[in-house]
Each structure stands twice: as structure tokens, then as C-alpha cells.
Design a protein around this motif. Structure first.
Motif, mmCIF file in Angstrom:
data_model
loop_
_atom_site.group_PDB
_atom_site.id
_atom_site.type_symbol
_atom_site.label_atom_id
_atom_site.label_comp_id
_atom_site.label_asym_id
_atom_site.label_seq_id
_atom_site.Cartn_x
_atom_site.Cartn_y
_atom_site.Cartn_z
ATOM 1 N N ILE A 128 3.936 0.818 1.485
ATOM 2 C CA ILE A 128 3.337 -0.152 1.340
ATOM 3 C C ILE A 128 4.615 -0.862 1.734
ATOM 4 O O ILE A 128 4.573 -2.001 2.831
ATOM 5 N N ARG A 129 5.807 -0.286 0.881
ATOM 6 C CA ARG A 129 7.304 -0.921 2.142
ATOM 7 C C ARG A 129 7.011 -0.237 3.288
ATOM 8 O O ARG A 129 8.161 -1.136 3.991
ATOM 9 N N LEU A 130 6.706 0.805 3.482
ATOM 10 C CA LEU A 130 6.941 0.788 5.118
ATOM 11 C C LEU A 130 5.585 0.563 6.219
ATOM 12 O O LEU A 130 5.377 0.110 7.690
ATOM 13 N N LYS A 131 5.125 -0.259 5.861
ATOM 14 C CA LYS A 131 3.445 -0.595 6.238
ATOM 15 C C LYS A 131 2.584 -0.211 6.480
ATOM 16 O O LYS A 131 2.165 -0.096 7.673
ATOM 17 N N HIS A 132 2.616 0.988 6.120
ATOM 18 C CA HIS A 132 1.977 2.202 6.416
ATOM 19 C C HIS A 132 0.507 2.476 5.986
ATOM 20 O O HIS A 132 0.310 2.205 4.449
ATOM 21 N N ARG A 133 -0.696 1.991 7.274
ATOM 22 C CA ARG A 133 -2.048 1.740 5.682
ATOM 23 C C ARG A 133 -2.443 2.935 5.546
ATOM 24 O O ARG A 133 -3.194 2.952 4.037
ATOM 25 N N SER A 134 -1.464 4.551 5.656
ATOM 26 C CA SER A 134 -2.098 5.863 4.545
ATOM 27 C C SER A 134 -1.524 6.112 4.238
ATOM 28 O O SER A 134 -0.406 5.479 4.533
ATOM 29 N N ILE A 135 -1.512 7.142 3.571
ATOM 30 C CA ILE A 135 -0.604 8.265 2.731
ATOM 31 C C ILE A 135 -0.262 8.838 3.344
ATOM 32 O O ILE A 135 -0.933 9.294 2.834
ATOM 33 N N ARG A 136 0.981 9.772 3.596
ATOM 34 C CA ARG A 136 1.263 10.767 4.544
ATOM 35 C C ARG A 136 2.011 11.681 3.733
ATOM 36 O O ARG A 136 2.786 11.141 2.770
ATOM 37 N N SER A 137 1.950 12.827 4.161
ATOM 38 C CA SER A 137 2.375 13.508 2.926
ATOM 39 C C SER A 137 4.379 13.205 3.413
ATOM 40 O O SER A 137 5.038 13.756 2.643
ATOM 41 N N ALA A 138 4.705 12.590 4.530
ATOM 42 C CA ALA A 138 6.338 12.358 4.623
ATOM 43 C C ALA A 138 6.170 11.574 2.730
ATOM 44 O O ALA A 138 7.476 11.475 2.633
ATOM 45 N N HIS A 139 5.139 10.878 3.327
ATOM 46 C CA HIS A 139 4.844 9.535 1.525
ATOM 47 C C HIS A 139 5.883 10.158 0.724
ATOM 48 O O HIS A 139 6.454 9.612 -0.915
ATOM 49 N N LEU A 140 4.970 11.084 0.171
ATOM 50 C CA LEU A 140 4.589 12.047 -0.410
ATOM 51 C C LEU A 140 6.787 12.429 -1.261
ATOM 52 O O LEU A 140 6.874 12.277 -2.250
#
Lengths: 176, 77
Positions: A128-140
Motif C-alpha cells: 500500500i505504501r508503495l502504491k502497488h496493487r498486488s502483493i509481490r514476494s519482494a513485499h513479503l
């Protein structure tokens, strides 16, 4: 929440369960997730390498720690129990790596520890902070780095520069 | 001489930590102790079954009921 995960991120969550089964763990914590994220050739693997952390040794160390599981040799020593001596004895009677093999993994779904759940929530927040619509492995992994958990501890022990790693992960998530 | 002093040091360290009044240390020790006992039970029960022990024999040796030991270990061996 999981429907917003990319295929790669979903595979990491499923992979963490597989790692738990392989290491005879009773619950999935951030170390299992770290192994699942780092062992492939995906975006987290690339980000680790880019930030100067070799994924191979981190994965090996995490797996070794997980296999030793709840058996803390230092803690047992305070009771006068020599875990290495017990291990040798068990191996002699029951065969190689007996204590590791005797660890019981629950059948079916393996529960996530509160720390691991927290890391998944933090991953959502990172997206959400990075304004990405999907959750990717990098977000994990970004989520894991925001929390205080054994997965993050392992990375710090491996000498990870968290700022450099965060930057590499954010670049990876943006490019994906 | 050197090895004696090292041994003494190790023994002293052990005694110090055993006498530690830190509940965190004590609780971690209990947790590992329980886990170790569980794993040894799993190995012993499985080996006893392999050697032809009945569930009743195993239950008697462990001081629990046959039902309890079968429920806990039955599906593994």
C-alpha cells in the motif's frame, strides 16, 4: 488478503509450508518464509544478491536452525544435559539424524506463528505504501524487515545492510 | 594443567547458568527438555513396535493407558 498475492508470492507462502514439512517444524515462522523466498531464483533472490547478501548460505543456515528445531543445546546445558552426547547416543540406537527425524510436523495445514502473520500484514502495508496493487514476494521480505522476527535476525546475522536490501527489494517490486 | 583449568572453567560456567535465577533461561531449558523427551518417546515407541512390543507393553513401560499411547503414536507405526 491472499487473492491480492501474485503467483510468486503465493508460491512463497505455500513453499514456506513445504519447508516446515522438510525441517520437521510444528509451525511456519519467518525463517521458513525466508527460505522459500530466497531459495528460488525469484525477485527476492535477486534483491539479496544485489544488496551483497549471498542467498545460498542464508538458506543453509536457516534450514540447519530449523532442523535443530526446539532443541536448544545451550538451554539444555543449564540442566546438565549434553545435547551432542544425547544426539550421538540416539544416532547409535535409532540411526542417523534420529532426533531430527523424530520431530513431529502436524498433518495438513501447518499454522503460522504470530510473527509470520504479522510479517504478512506488514507486507500488505508495504504494498500500500508503495502504491502497488498486488502483493509481490519482494513485499513479503519488506514486511519481514519491518518486524522483529527470527527471519530478520538471520538476515542481520548474515551481515545484511537493511537499507540497501530495502532499496533493492523496492526496485524489484517496482520493476515486476 | 591447561586442560584442567579449562575443565574447571566449563564446569563453573555450567554451575553458574544452572543456578541462574533468570526465568527466561529456565523456561527455555524446560521447553527444550520437553521437546527432547517427546522426540525420544517417538523414537523409542517406534523401535519397540518394530521389535514386536504390544501397545499394552509400551503403555505399561511409559506409565500411561494403552488408549493414550495408541492415540499419540498409532498412526506413525
Amino acid at each position: 488478503m491472499f487473492e491480492r498475492f501474485t503467483k510468486e508470492a503465493q508460491a512463497a507462502v505455500v513453499g514456506a509450508q513445504q519447508v516446515a514439512r522438510e525441517t520437521g517444524s510444528r509451525a511456519v515462522d519467518t525463517r521458513h518464509l525466508l527460505v522459500a523466498l530466497a531459495q528460488g531464483s525469484g525477485s527476492v533472490h535477486r534483491a539479496l544478491t544485489a544488496s551483497g547478501v549471498e542467498p545460498g548460505p542464508v538458506v543453509s543456515k536457516a534450514r540447519a536452525d530449523l532442523r535443530a528445531g526446539g532443541l536448544d543445546g545451550d538451554a539444555l546445558a543449564t540442566l546438565g544435559i549434553d545435547l551432542d552426547a544425547v544426539r550421538r547416543q540416539a544416532d547409535a540406537v535409532f540411526g542417523r539424524d534420529a532426533l531430527e527425524r523424530a520431530s513431529r510436523t502436524p498433518r495438513g495445514h501447518i499454522p503460522f506463528t504470530p510473527d509470520a502473520k504479522k510479517a504478512l500484514e506488514l507486507a500488505l502495508r508495504e504494498a500500500i505504501r508503495l502504491k502497488h496493487r498486488s502483493i509481490r514476494s519482494a513485499h513479503l521480505l519488506l514486511g519481514m524487515l519491518r518486524g522483529d522476527n527470527p527471519g530478520r535476525d538471520l538476515l542481520l546475522q548474515a551481515g545484511a545492510d537493511t537499507d540497501a536490501l530495502r532499496t533493492a527489494l523496492e526496485d524489484g517490486a517496482r520493476a515486476a | 594443567m591447561v586442560s584442567t583449568s579449562v575443565d574447571t572453567m566449563t564446569a563453573k560456567t555450567l554451575v553458574d547458568s544452572a543456578a541462574s535465577d533468570d526465568p527466561g533461561v529456565g523456561l527455555r531449558a524446560v521447553r527444550s527438555f520437553r521437546e527432547l523427551a517427546e522426540r525420544l518417546e517417538t523414537l523409542q515407541v517406534s523401535r519397540a513396535r518394530g521389535l514386536g512390543w504390544s501397545w499394552q507393553d509400551i503403555a505399561d513401560a511409559l506409565g500411561v493407558t494403552r488408549q493414550a499411547v495408541h492415540k499419540k503414536h498409532g498412526r506413525r507405526s
